[in-house]
Scaffold this motif. Sequence first.
Motif, PDB file in Angstrom:
ATOM      1  N   SER A   1       0.887  -1.162   0.027  1.00  0.00           N
ATOM      2  CA  SER A   1       0.128   0.106   0.001  1.00  0.00           C
ATOM      3  C   SER A   1       0.900   1.197   0.138  1.00  0.00           C
ATOM      4  CB  SER A   1      -0.985  -0.144   1.151  1.00  0.00           C
ATOM      5  OG  SER A   1       0.141   0.103   2.224  1.00  0.00           O
TER       6      SER A   1
ATOM      7  N   ALA B   1       0.424   4.227   1.347  1.00  0.00           N
ATOM      8  CA  ALA B   1       0.464   4.870   2.235  1.00  0.00           C
ATOM      9  C   ALA B   1       1.705   4.237   3.123  1.00  0.00           C
ATOM     10  CB  ALA B   1      -0.797   4.985   2.980  1.00  0.00           C
ATOM     11  N   ALA B   2       1.683   2.978   3.196  1.00  0.00           N
ATOM     12  CA  ALA B   2       2.657   2.385   4.387  1.00  0.00           C
ATOM     13  C   ALA B   2       3.897   1.765   3.822  1.00  0.00           C
ATOM     14  CB  ALA B   2       1.737   1.231   4.732  1.00  0.00           C
ATOM     15  N   GLU B   3       4.027   1.477   2.695  1.00  0.00           N
ATOM     16  CA  GLU B   3       5.093   0.542   2.292  1.00  0.00           C
ATOM     17  C   GLU B   3       6.194   1.508   1.695  1.00  0.00           C
ATOM     18  OE1 GLU B   3       5.373  -2.470   2.771  1.00  0.00           O
ATOM     19  OE2 GLU B   3       3.195  -3.389   3.240  1.00  0.00           O
TER      20      GLU B   3
ATOM     21  N   PRO C   1       7.304   5.976   0.715  1.00  0.00           N
ATOM     22  CA  PRO C   1       6.901   7.245   0.846  1.00  0.00           C
ATOM     23  C   PRO C   1       6.137   7.559  -0.381  1.00  0.00           C
ATOM     24  CG  PRO C   1       9.369   6.911   0.588  1.00  0.00           C
ATOM     25  CD  PRO C   1       8.807   5.725   0.882  1.00  0.00           C
ATOM     26  N   VAL C   2       5.131   8.270  -0.147  1.00  0.00           N
ATOM     27  CA  VAL C   2       4.349   8.764  -1.446  1.00  0.00           C
ATOM     28  C   VAL C   2       4.286  10.210  -1.358  1.00  0.00           C
ATOM     29  CG1 VAL C   2       2.053   8.824  -2.401  1.00  0.00           C
ATOM     30  CG2 VAL C   2       2.907   6.702  -1.320  1.00  0.00           C
ATOM     31  N   ARG C   3       4.955  10.843  -2.497  1.00  0.00           N
ATOM     32  CA  ARG C   3       4.731  12.480  -2.478  1.00  0.00           C
ATOM     33  C   ARG C   3       3.560  12.737  -3.119  1.00  0.00           C
ATOM     34  NH1 ARG C   3      10.355  10.698  -4.012  1.00  0.00           N
ATOM     35  NH2 ARG C   3      10.615   9.578  -2.166  1.00  0.00           N
ATOM     36  N   THR C   4       3.054  13.897  -2.583  1.00  0.00           N
ATOM     37  CA  THR C   4       1.927  14.496  -3.308  1.00  0.00           C
ATOM     38  C   THR C   4       1.997  15.935  -3.364  1.00  0.00           C
ATOM     39  OG1 THR C   4       0.607  14.312  -1.320  1.00  0.00           O
ATOM     40  CG2 THR C   4       0.301  12.604  -2.688  1.00  0.00           C
ATOM     41  N   GLY C   5       1.114  16.178  -4.065  1.00  0.00           N
ATOM     42  CA  GLY C   5       1.004  17.990  -3.839  1.00  0.00           C
ATOM     43  C   GLY C   5       1.886  18.597  -4.803  1.00  0.00           C
TER      44      GLY C   5
ATOM     45  N   ALA D   1       5.005  19.670  -4.828  1.00  0.00           N
ATOM     46  CA  ALA D   1       6.501  18.993  -4.936  1.00  0.00           C
ATOM     47  C   ALA D   1       6.364  17.848  -6.019  1.00  0.00           C
ATOM     48  CB  ALA D   1       6.810  18.512  -3.638  1.00  0.00           C
TER      49      ALA D   1
ATOM     50  N   ALA E   1      -0.822  10.201  -7.959  1.00  0.00           N
ATOM     51  CA  ALA E   1      -0.193   9.639  -6.570  1.00  0.00           C
ATOM     52  C   ALA E   1      -1.274  10.039  -5.471  1.00  0.00           C
ATOM     53  CB  ALA E   1       1.079  10.333  -6.635  1.00  0.00           C
ATOM     54  N   ALA E   2      -1.600  11.244  -5.590  1.00  0.00           N
ATOM     55  CA  ALA E   2      -2.385  11.735  -4.307  1.00  0.00           C
ATOM     56  C   ALA E   2      -3.497  10.635  -4.077  1.00  0.00           C
ATOM     57  CB  ALA E   2      -2.835  13.133  -4.680  1.00  0.00           C
TER      58      ALA E   2
ATOM     59  N   GLY F   1      -3.334   6.385  -2.425  1.00  0.00           N
ATOM     60  CA  GLY F   1      -3.564   5.962  -1.086  1.00  0.00           C
ATOM     61  C   GLY F   1      -5.004   5.331  -1.033  1.00  0.00           C
ATOM     62  N   SER F   2      -5.783   6.354  -1.636  1.00  0.00           N
ATOM     63  CA  SER F   2      -7.558   5.780  -1.369  1.00  0.00           C
ATOM     64  C   SER F   2      -7.618   4.659  -2.315  1.00  0.00           C
ATOM     65  CB  SER F   2      -8.319   6.903  -1.543  1.00  0.00           C
ATOM     66  OG  SER F   2      -7.984   7.724  -2.730  1.00  0.00           O
TER      67      SER F   2
ATOM     68  N   ALA G   1      10.516  17.345  -1.563  1.00  0.00           N
ATOM     69  CA  ALA G   1      10.560  18.731  -1.405  1.00  0.00           C
ATOM     70  C   ALA G   1       9.798  19.449  -0.448  1.00  0.00           C
ATOM     71  CB  ALA G   1      10.696  19.411  -3.018  1.00  0.00           C
TER      72      ALA G   1
ATOM     73  N   GLU H   1       1.380   0.764   8.516  1.00  0.00           N
ATOM     74  CA  GLU H   1       0.241  -0.206   7.599  1.00  0.00           C
ATOM     75  C   GLU H   1      -1.059  -0.537   8.181  1.00  0.00           C
ATOM     76  OE1 GLU H   1       2.317  -3.705   6.281  1.00  0.00           O
ATOM     77  OE2 GLU H   1       3.910  -3.173   7.538  1.00  0.00           O
TER      78      GLU H   1
ATOM     79  N   HIS I   1      -4.623  10.505   5.008  1.00  0.00           N
ATOM     80  CA  HIS I   1      -3.674  10.529   3.628  1.00  0.00           C
ATOM     81  C   HIS I   1      -4.572  11.298   2.531  1.00  0.00           C
ATOM     82  CE1 HIS I   1      -0.706   9.308   0.691  1.00  0.00           C
ATOM     83  NE2 HIS I   1      -1.781   9.364   0.045  1.00  0.00           N
TER      84      HIS I   1
ATOM     85  N   ALA J   1      -3.695  14.744   0.842  1.00  0.00           N
ATOM     86  CA  ALA J   1      -3.216  14.714  -0.448  1.00  0.00           C
ATOM     87  C   ALA J   1      -4.118  15.748  -1.096  1.00  0.00           C
ATOM     88  CB  ALA J   1      -3.361  13.348  -0.860  1.00  0.00           C
TER      89      ALA J   1
ATOM     90  N   ALA K   1      -3.122  19.443  -0.616  1.00  0.00           N
ATOM     91  CA  ALA K   1      -1.892  19.570  -1.371  1.00  0.00           C
ATOM     92  C   ALA K   1      -2.131  19.767  -2.843  1.00  0.00           C
ATOM     93  CB  ALA K   1      -0.773  18.413  -1.117  1.00  0.00           C
ATOM     94  N   ALA K   2      -3.190  18.829  -3.313  1.00  0.00           N
ATOM     95  CA  ALA K   2      -3.230  18.867  -4.974  1.00  0.00           C
ATOM     96  C   ALA K   2      -3.924  20.374  -5.494  1.00  0.00           C
ATOM     97  CB  ALA K   2      -4.026  17.685  -5.371  1.00  0.00           C
TER      98      ALA K   2
ATOM     99  N   VAL L   1       1.626  24.268  -1.127  1.00  0.00           N
ATOM    100  CA  VAL L   1       1.277  23.270   0.042  1.00  0.00           C
ATOM    101  C   VAL L   1       1.891  22.060  -0.400  1.00  0.00           C
ATOM    102  CG1 VAL L   1       0.024  22.268   1.908  1.00  0.00           C
ATOM    103  CG2 VAL L   1      -0.278  24.753   1.206  1.00  0.00           C
TER     104      VAL L   1
ATOM    105  N   HIS M   1       2.747  17.567   0.597  1.00  0.00           N
ATOM    106  CA  HIS M   1       2.289  16.499   1.702  1.00  0.00           C
ATOM    107  C   HIS M   1       3.079  15.393   1.334  1.00  0.00           C
ATOM    108  CE1 HIS M   1      -0.651  12.967   2.280  1.00  0.00           C
ATOM    109  NE2 HIS M   1      -0.012  13.031   3.390  1.00  0.00           N
TER     110      HIS M   1
ATOM    111  N   ASP N   1       3.864  11.239   2.947  1.00  0.00           N
ATOM    112  CA  ASP N   1       3.471  10.324   3.982  1.00  0.00           C
ATOM    113  C   ASP N   1       4.641   9.364   4.074  1.00  0.00           C
ATOM    114  OD1 ASP N   1       1.862   8.574   5.381  1.00  0.00           O
ATOM    115  OD2 ASP N   1       0.324   8.350   3.991  1.00  0.00           O
TER     116      ASP N   1
ATOM    117  N   ASP O   1       6.446   5.939   6.260  1.00  0.00           N
ATOM    118  CA  ASP O   1       6.022   4.893   6.968  1.00  0.00           C
ATOM    119  C   ASP O   1       7.057   4.969   8.301  1.00  0.00           C
ATOM    120  OD1 ASP O   1       5.807   2.332   8.121  1.00  0.00           O
ATOM    121  OD2 ASP O   1       6.377   1.261   6.432  1.00  0.00           O
TER     122      ASP O   1
END
Lengths: 191, 158
Positions: A18, A20-22, A24-28, A30, A36-37, A40-41, B64, B77, B86, B90, B93-94, B99, B101, B103, B105
């Motif tokens: 997943s 969210a857990a496994e 790092p997921v960068r969103t937004g 950056a 990618a945002a 997670g869902s 960043a 998890e 999340h 997210a 941020a989108a 801004v 975000h 996430d 572990d």
Amino acid sequence: MSSSSLHAAAGVAPIAPSPAAESPVRTGSAAGSPPAARAGSSAVSGSAGIDPRGPRFVAALTAVLTVVALLLGTGSAALVVLAVLAASFGLGVVRGVTGTWQSRLFRRFVRPRLAPPDELEDPRPPRFAQLVGLVISGLGVLLGLLGVGPAIPVAAALVLVASFLNAAFGLCLGCELYLLGVRLRAARANA
Amino acid sequence: MSPLARVALVVVVLGLATALGALWRARNGRFSPVAPAVLAAAGADPAHDETTTARLTTSDIDAALGSRATFVQLSSEVCTPCRRTHAVLAAIAAERNDVSHVDLDVATHLDLVRRFDVMRTPTILLLDGRGAVVGRMSGATDRRQALDALDAGCPVIA
């Protein structure tokens, strides 16, 4: 790596990673990637997702059984009820929370009367909660069999608190305890 | 134990659990800002020790920084509220290009967990544009709470 050993011990097969857990997921801005945002869902609402009301119904039935055990006191009748609880938790750990008899009741009698869920839930957190329940109720049964009568209501009361919080408030025990476990293991590894 | 005492025990345990649940619910998503004096000290002396000023860099979070704010979410998890939080962060941020975000572990970021004394997941550290930690939240956080935290911790200077 400590999390994988935890799941090996719990008999949980690794499921699709997943985001969210496994990792790092960068969103937004950056990363600038709305897909990618949403990753997670989508991991949650994938085919592996379960109706989040199921585990809460399971917890409610568990809470009722622990009340029965508490009302029966410290005798063998209470021990039998606690053993039934431990066996149910065992099923939940081995097959996931949807593999329990309580979940079967939910699917057969409750869900047909409910609207479809707004969101689906990852099955791993409720499974972790089943493991916590198995450890507590299992210890209660073991001590009860060894003649430590008061261990039965103590274990039943602990399971009652956890299952009531899950059923009534949606409290996720795994979220509250998991990190403490990770920290303890890491501290021991460093010592 | 008499039957009446057993009934009383059940009532007490349920009362205790209800109180615990109410406390837990009230805490979820509540923003605790870092004291302004601490932040001022961090701004006044850029060479200040990194651990006391609680400033995070791109290499700490593998991402960043947002020019106004960054939500650094620490997740595990086995955690359903982490997924919901999340999605909330997210989406925020989108919508805003200042801004961001990220996430992370907790199992692979124990350094951050220890440094910020993180006890539960999700925990969200709110960073300003310089990477200074201006506040934090923990537990399931909804959109309203996250936006309020953003306005309180990283106000837009007009």
